[in-house]
Design an enzyme around this catalytic site. Structure first.
Site, short mmCIF file in Angstrom:
data_model
loop_
_atom_site.label_atom_id
_atom_site.label_comp_id
_atom_site.label_asym_id
_atom_site.label_seq_id
_atom_site.Cartn_x
_atom_site.Cartn_y
_atom_site.Cartn_z
N GLU A 1 -5.83 -4.72 10.38
CA GLU A 1 -4.77 -3.75 10.63
C GLU A 1 -5.07 -2.99 11.93
O GLU A 1 -5.86 -2.04 11.92
CB GLU A 1 -4.69 -2.74 9.48
CG GLU A 1 -4.33 -3.35 8.15
CD GLU A 1 -3.70 -2.32 7.22
OE1 GLU A 1 -2.62 -2.60 6.71
OE2 GLU A 1 -4.28 -1.24 7.02
N GLY B 1 2.32 2.23 10.69
CA GLY B 1 3.31 3.30 10.55
C GLY B 1 4.01 3.66 11.85
O GLY B 1 4.67 4.69 11.93
N GLU C 1 -6.90 4.95 7.63
CA GLU C 1 -6.63 6.37 7.35
C GLU C 1 -7.81 7.01 6.65
O GLU C 1 -8.07 8.21 6.83
CB GLU C 1 -5.33 6.49 6.52
CG GLU C 1 -4.11 6.24 7.40
CD GLU C 1 -2.90 5.70 6.67
OE1 GLU C 1 -2.85 5.78 5.43
OE2 GLU C 1 -1.98 5.20 7.35
N LYS D 1 0.19 4.26 -0.27
CA LYS D 1 -0.38 5.49 0.31
C LYS D 1 -0.13 6.66 -0.63
O LYS D 1 -0.19 6.50 -1.84
CB LYS D 1 0.17 5.72 1.72
CG LYS D 1 0.02 4.47 2.59
CD LYS D 1 0.20 4.72 4.04
CE LYS D 1 0.00 3.40 4.80
NZ LYS D 1 -0.03 3.56 6.22
N HIS E 1 -9.60 1.53 4.55
CA HIS E 1 -8.35 1.67 5.30
C HIS E 1 -8.58 2.62 6.48
O HIS E 1 -9.34 3.57 6.38
CB HIS E 1 -7.24 2.21 4.38
CG HIS E 1 -5.90 2.15 5.02
ND1 HIS E 1 -5.47 3.12 5.91
CD2 HIS E 1 -4.90 1.24 4.92
CE1 HIS E 1 -4.25 2.78 6.32
NE2 HIS E 1 -3.88 1.66 5.74
N SER F 1 3.04 -2.17 10.38
CA SER F 1 4.48 -2.28 10.64
C SER F 1 5.06 -3.65 10.29
O SER F 1 5.96 -4.13 10.97
CB SER F 1 4.79 -1.90 12.10
OG SER F 1 4.49 -0.53 12.33
N ASN G 1 0.88 -1.18 0.00
CA ASN G 1 0.00 0.00 0.00
C ASN G 1 0.92 1.22 0.00
O ASN G 1 1.50 1.56 1.02
CB ASN G 1 -0.88 -0.03 1.26
CG ASN G 1 -1.65 1.27 1.45
OD1 ASN G 1 -1.75 2.08 0.53
ND2 ASN G 1 -2.20 1.46 2.65
P1 PGA Z 1 2.70 0.26 7.58
O1 PGA Z 1 1.24 0.53 6.94
O2 PGA Z 1 3.18 -1.04 7.00
O3 PGA Z 1 3.53 1.43 7.14
O4 PGA Z 1 2.51 0.18 9.05
C1 PGA Z 1 0.33 -0.52 6.73
C2 PGA Z 1 -0.94 0.03 6.12
O5 PGA Z 1 -1.36 1.14 6.48
O6 PGA Z 1 -1.56 -0.64 5.27
#
Ligand code: PGA
Length: 249
Positions: free
Chosen positions: A167, A173, A97, A11, A95, A213, A9
């Site tokens: 998640e 992140g 976010e 982003k 997601h 992560s 992903n």
């Molecule tokens: P990350 O993000 O691997 O940077 O923690 C995962 C995601 O948001 O899908």
């Protein structure tokens, strides 16, 4: 046999030129990979470049959101019809976010999931709890609500096409991944919800990815867990070398 999926992903990162450069390096490094499906979900502006760069390879391209409906007066939105036309095969839905910053709800997750299915895209539907919810023992209630509101209204035929990503929001992140045990236990809970709604065979067949992560150092222990069928990877998917190491967990 269900094949694991390792999905990146990206982003809000990379330009079309950077996308082309990524694939030039990445494609040959994963050319022999057959043990998992490889997916990269790019910003809308990079989809065309990514689809072209991945053409004829074992890497599928996905988007990170979509609007329901085919076309219309929805300034700023992109539909499943458009994603299909550009050559996308997957799309991330719900997601955290998007839930946190863009008003996504379980009801809109359901609409987007249905729209993805209508246009032949595989939705990767994200579920996950916030830190305070985990710490106050509400993880299962939160995941239950997200499942009931976002997925339970699908028909069995529709649900069979869905991929789920668990998640935990506090792990995204932050460098603080869920422990393999914790992730496995939560995946088992989600699979139980699927079994109750869509039956044991469907529960066994559904791929539940872990995200939050995931990195080259922790991927193999996470992926070794029985209930974890792949990963949704943010930060560590941006560089060809690190994402190749993840694909080869
Ligand atoms: P990350 O993000 O691997 O940077 O923690 C995962 C995601 O948001 O899908």
């Amino acid at each position: 046999m269900k094949k694991p999926i390792i999905a990146g992903n990206w982003k809000m990162y990379k330009t079309p030129a950077e996308t082309a450069a990524f694939f030039e390096a990445f494609r040959p490094m994963v050319a022999e990979v057959t043990h998992c499906e490889i997916v990269i979900c790019t910003p809308f502006t990079n989809l065309d470049a990514a689809v072209r760069a991945a053409d004829g390879s074992n890497v599928a391209i996905g988007a990170q959101n979509l609007y329901w409906g085919r076309e219309g007066a929805r300034t700023g939105e992109v539909s499943g019809y458009m994603l299909q036309a550009v050559g996308c095969r997957y799309v991330v839905v719900g997601h955290s976010e998007r839930r946190q910053f863009f008003g996504e709800t379980d009801a809109t997750v359901l609409k987007r999931t249905l729209a993805a299915l209508e246009y032949g895209l595989t939705p990767i539907v994200c579920l996950g709890e916030h830190l305070d919810e985990r710490e106050s023992g509400r993880t299962e209630a939160v995941l239950s609500d997200q499942f009931e509101g976002g997925l339970a209204a699908l028909t069995p035929e529709q649900f069979a096409e869905v991929v789920i990503a668990y998640e935990p929001v506090w792990a995204i992140g932050t460098g603080r991944s869920a422990t393999p045990d914790m992730a496995n236990e939560t995946h088992r809970f989600i699979r139980g919800k699927i079994a109750a709604k869509f039956g044991a065979a469907q529960a066994a067949a559904t791929r539940i990815l872990y995200g939050g992560s995931v990195n080259p150092a922790n991927a193999s222990t996470l992926m070794a867990e029985a209930e974890i069928d792949g990963g949704l990877v943010g930060g560590a998917s941006l560089e060809p070398e690190s994402f190749t190491r993840l694909v080869n967990y």
